[in-house]
Design an enzyme around this catalytic site. Sequence first.
Site, mmCIF file in Angstrom:
data_model
loop_
_atom_site.group_PDB
_atom_site.id
_atom_site.type_symbol
_atom_site.label_atom_id
_atom_site.label_comp_id
_atom_site.label_asym_id
_atom_site.label_seq_id
_atom_site.Cartn_x
_atom_site.Cartn_y
_atom_site.Cartn_z
ATOM 1 N N TYR A 207 0.996 -1.159 -0.031
ATOM 2 C CA TYR A 207 0.089 -0.172 0.132
ATOM 3 C C TYR A 207 1.098 1.307 -0.070
ATOM 4 O O TYR A 207 0.507 2.437 0.378
ATOM 5 C CB TYR A 207 -0.931 -0.142 1.219
ATOM 6 C CG TYR A 207 -1.619 -1.260 1.332
ATOM 7 C CD1 TYR A 207 -2.769 -1.705 0.538
ATOM 8 C CD2 TYR A 207 -1.436 -2.156 2.488
ATOM 9 C CE1 TYR A 207 -3.463 -2.926 0.732
ATOM 10 C CE2 TYR A 207 -2.159 -3.152 2.696
ATOM 11 C CZ TYR A 207 -3.079 -3.818 1.692
ATOM 12 O OH TYR A 207 -3.828 -4.907 2.008
ATOM 13 N N ARG A 208 2.217 1.018 -0.412
ATOM 14 C CA ARG A 208 3.206 2.289 -0.404
ATOM 15 C C ARG A 208 3.456 2.728 1.034
ATOM 16 O O ARG A 208 3.800 3.465 1.071
ATOM 17 C CB ARG A 208 2.607 3.399 -1.180
ATOM 18 C CG ARG A 208 2.332 2.984 -2.908
ATOM 19 C CD ARG A 208 3.694 2.530 -3.355
ATOM 20 N NE ARG A 208 3.432 1.858 -4.862
ATOM 21 C CZ ARG A 208 3.340 2.609 -5.711
ATOM 22 N NH1 ARG A 208 3.497 3.776 -5.880
ATOM 23 N NH2 ARG A 208 3.272 2.035 -6.920
ATOM 24 N N LEU A 209 3.019 1.979 1.759
ATOM 25 C CA LEU A 209 3.356 2.343 3.449
ATOM 26 C C LEU A 209 4.903 1.569 3.774
ATOM 27 O O LEU A 209 5.003 0.671 4.332
ATOM 28 C CB LEU A 209 2.357 1.738 4.395
ATOM 29 C CG LEU A 209 0.849 2.221 3.923
ATOM 30 C CD1 LEU A 209 -0.083 1.724 4.966
ATOM 31 C CD2 LEU A 209 1.047 3.610 4.329
#
Length: 231
Positions: A207-209
């Site tokens: 999640y691009r986290l």
Amino acid sequence: MSNSTGSTKEKLIFAPNRYQYTKASLHKEDLEGKDPLLLFNDWFQEASKDSAIQSPESTTLSSARLPSGRVSSRLVLLKELDHRGFIVFTNLETSKKAQDWETNPHASLSFWWESLQRQVRIEGMVERLSREETEEYFQTRPRVSRIGAWASPQSTVIQDRKELEERVRLYKEKFGEDESAFVPAPEFWGGIRIVPLEIEFWQGGQYRLHDRFSFRRENLESDYQLVRLSP
């Protein structure tokens, strides 16, 4: 900051497809108490063993000139790592980065190892290596590369390729054609060490986290403090 709307209506590149980051994760408890230079070495060794990574030593080196603040970046090769910092070699007389450092002794490095989905960013101060340290490395270079260092007035304007080839010919004559003939390091060429003020370890996350951890200090005499950064 400039603002031009007329040339932005037609997009040449827009939102390229990108894979998700799923390889690994980082946890603060696994990094606490570690020497960031030794941790970088561990990551570098992993990258070196990955057959998908052809040049793990490739890094983007950025510098900025004052008073304009204009930033320039280029890909270079990390040649050494010691317990003080990261070492690269360059023309220290005519190169753009050397001229930047005359006004601003800061630099940054950015490593990207795509198959591992890892990035390392370094920000720090530039210091020159001694002539002895420079010569030690210079003698490991292929002879043609040593000749090339003499022949290239890096970053200066030249007329054509023939001008470079003529300079190579002249230095071959100067140092002789014998492969075993000694070619010393030029006085204008040498190593610089980037002594870190901050080293950030980045691991791509779902999640691009992404997991981002920074070892940072106020000055070169301080101890590092470890913090987690929001992606």
